[in-house]
Write an enzyme that holds these catalytic residues in place. Structure first.
Site, PDB file in Angstrom:
ATOM      1  N   ASP A  20      -1.785   2.292  18.170  1.00 31.38           N
ATOM      2  CA  ASP A  20      -2.680   1.134  18.082  1.00 31.38           C
ATOM      3  C   ASP A  20      -2.093  -0.025  17.279  1.00 31.38           C
ATOM      4  OD1 ASP A  20      -4.444   2.671  19.487  1.00 31.38           O
ATOM      5  OD2 ASP A  20      -6.059   2.600  18.004  1.00 31.38           O
ATOM      6  N   ASP A  49       0.833  -1.189   0.000  1.00 29.41           N
ATOM      7  CA  ASP A  49       0.000   0.000   0.000  1.00 29.41           C
ATOM      8  C   ASP A  49       0.878   1.252   0.000  1.00 29.41           C
ATOM      9  OD1 ASP A  49      -2.343   1.811   0.734  1.00 29.41           O
ATOM     10  OD2 ASP A  49      -3.292  -0.153   0.864  1.00 29.41           O
ATOM     11  N   SER A  61     -11.427  -1.339  -0.122  1.00 25.37           N
ATOM     12  CA  SER A  61     -10.157  -1.469   0.583  1.00 25.37           C
ATOM     13  C   SER A  61     -10.395  -2.022   1.977  1.00 25.37           C
ATOM     14  CB  SER A  61      -9.469  -0.110   0.709  1.00 25.37           C
ATOM     15  OG  SER A  61      -8.845   0.259  -0.474  1.00 25.37           O
ATOM     16  N   ALA A  71      -7.232  -7.943  -8.497  1.00 31.16           N
ATOM     17  CA  ALA A  71      -8.284  -8.779  -7.926  1.00 31.16           C
ATOM     18  C   ALA A  71      -8.849  -9.756  -8.948  1.00 31.16           C
ATOM     19  CB  ALA A  71      -9.397  -7.898  -7.364  1.00 31.16           C
ATOM     20  N   HIS A 111      -3.744   5.837   3.688  1.00 31.51           N
ATOM     21  CA  HIS A 111      -4.475   4.653   3.227  1.00 31.51           C
ATOM     22  C   HIS A 111      -3.884   3.367   3.790  1.00 31.51           C
ATOM     23  CE1 HIS A 111      -5.999   1.663   0.260  1.00 31.51           C
ATOM     24  NE2 HIS A 111      -7.073   2.434   0.299  1.00 31.51           N
ATOM     25  N   VAL A 138      -6.563 -15.135  -6.921  1.00 33.18           N
ATOM     26  CA  VAL A 138      -6.583 -14.030  -5.972  1.00 33.18           C
ATOM     27  C   VAL A 138      -8.002 -13.916  -5.405  1.00 33.18           C
ATOM     28  CG1 VAL A 138      -6.346 -11.527  -5.712  1.00 33.18           C
ATOM     29  CG2 VAL A 138      -4.727 -12.801  -7.130  1.00 33.18           C
ATOM     30  N   VAL A 181      -8.922   1.293  18.349  1.00 34.68           N
ATOM     31  CA  VAL A 181      -9.575   0.469  17.319  1.00 34.68           C
ATOM     32  C   VAL A 181      -8.875  -0.877  17.282  1.00 34.68           C
ATOM     33  CG1 VAL A 181     -10.341   2.427  15.929  1.00 34.68           C
ATOM     34  CG2 VAL A 181      -8.106   1.412  15.490  1.00 34.68           C
ATOM     35  N   ASN A 221     -14.038   0.412  -6.390  1.00 31.60           N
ATOM     36  CA  ASN A 221     -15.106   1.296  -5.919  1.00 31.60           C
ATOM     37  C   ASN A 221     -15.812   2.034  -7.047  1.00 31.60           C
ATOM     38  OD1 ASN A 221     -14.346   0.636  -3.317  1.00 31.60           O
ATOM     39  ND2 ASN A 221     -13.055   2.433  -3.063  1.00 31.60           N
TER      40      ASN A 221
END
Length: 370
Positions: free
Chosen positions: A72, A64, A250, A198, A98, A203, A112, A187
């Protein structure tokens, strides 16, 4: 691909610059949004899943924009690599946010929480920005190869772009190394197709669902879609030690990568192919019966994926199915036995009778002469 987190709100809980009741009100609102964005844990029953395993012993590579330092997730991180060459060599530079968000969804353990908080995450920074797909400095192909060579057992790719033969070959290398690769479907539903990588066979192409478990309006449909997971209104780690909130496949991808880590922790000897089979075989079917272009094989079911009795994709050879000691052959290898030719048999008998008759005649003549 457009930014996977379509909207991000930085949720700073330390609002020292704002005074009085206004500061308290804004802080409470921000705190609520962080907590509210963790709804997917209740939906997926992650607390119950963690009674089986928390992902300990599994290494997940996040390909990424890098992963920034954050309280965290710092305890879950191991040194990675910056393919772009312009950040920290260990992959811990993120100027976009991201990649930091994706790492948090996989293994955060603080304000989180990730799906697999016991797993380790390795940041492989393959590009500087989440905008505009796989562009600029960096290389997805090099990132995949680096992750495989450094023993990641799960690779999470919440990015997409154009097909290239080099990326294809790197994904083939990952499959041959028994690595589970998870990637975002995209998206842009108007595009009408699952984005690359993908769409690569083997995958796990991940689509998104909303809070009600229904197909997300932002999620791409397509024949390559394998599974769906929560994507909308999700909070995670962000830059400067803060938290972000947004929607996109994502998020779904990171969640499924965390699920794959849980399975690999519970079943350490299970092949990547069987991990994928377990995810799809236990998914909660949605839409038309069986696989469809909106949900794939269904919405991920964490608890079932870890506990259900799932027959193997390729059953072990049972004694009754064992290969014979002498394998069958084709005619080209060893012609089959042919029936005895009757004409040849009769001819042989006739010849024998003639021979016997000649011998008998010779004996009679010899007897007369004597």
């Amino acid at each position: 691909m457009t930014r996977q987190l379509q909207r991000i709100f930085v949720l700073a809980l330390a609002l020292a610059i704002v005074g009085g009741n206004a500061a308290s009100g804004l802080a409470a609102q921000a705190a609520d949004e962080v907590a509210d964005g963790q709804w997917f844990h209740n939906y997926l029953h992650t607390t119950e899943a963690h009674r089986t395993t928390d992902g300990t012993g599994v290494l997940v590579a996040v390909l990424d924009t890098g992963v920034a330092h954050h309280p965290d997730i710092d305890a879950s991180m191991v040194p990675g690599f910056d393919i772009t060459g312009v950040g920290s060599p260990d992959g811990r530079t993120d100027t976009d946010g991201h990649g930091t968000s994706m790492a948090g969804l996989i293994a955060a353990n603080g304000r989180v929480h990730g799906i697999a908080p016991g797993a380790k995450v390795m940041s492989v920074r393959v590009q500087e920005s989440g905008e505009g797909g796989l562009t600029g400095r960096g290389s997805l192909e090099a990132g995949i190869r680096w992750a495989v060579e450094h023993h990641a057992s799960v690779i999470s790719i919440s990015l997409g772009g154009e097909f290239t033969i080099t990326v294809r070959n790197a994904l083939v290398m990952a499959a041959e190394a028994d690595v589970v690769v998870v990637a975002a479907a995209g998206n842009t539903p108007e595009a009408g197709q699952v984005e690359y990588p993908a769409s690569q066979p083997g995958v796990i192409a991940v689509g998104g669902v909303d809070r009600n478990g229904n197909h997300s309006k932002i999620s791409v449909n397509g024949k390559e879609l394998v599974i769906a997971a929560p994507s909308d209104d999700i909070s995670s780690t962000y830059l400067a030690g803060k938290w972000g909130h947004g929607s996109g496949t994502s998020n779904s991808t990171a969640i499924v990568a965390g699920a794959a880590a849980l399975i690999r922790s519970k079943y350490p000897d299970m092949s990547a192919t069987e991990v994928i089979h377990r995810l799809t075989a236990t998914a909660t079917d949605k839409g038309p019966k069986g696989r469809d272009d909106q949900y794939g094989y269904g919405v991920i079911n964490l608890v079932a994926a870890l506990t259900a009795n799932v027959p193997p994709l390729t059953p072990s050879a049972a004694p009754s199915a064992a290969a014979p000691s002498t394998p069958p052959t084709t005619n080209a290898e060893a012609p089959a036995d042919k029936p005895l030719n009757l004409g040849i048999l009769l001819a042989g008998l006739a010849g024998l009778l003639v021979l016997v008759a000649l011998i008998a005649g010779a004996v009679v003549i010899a007897g007369r002469r004597s």
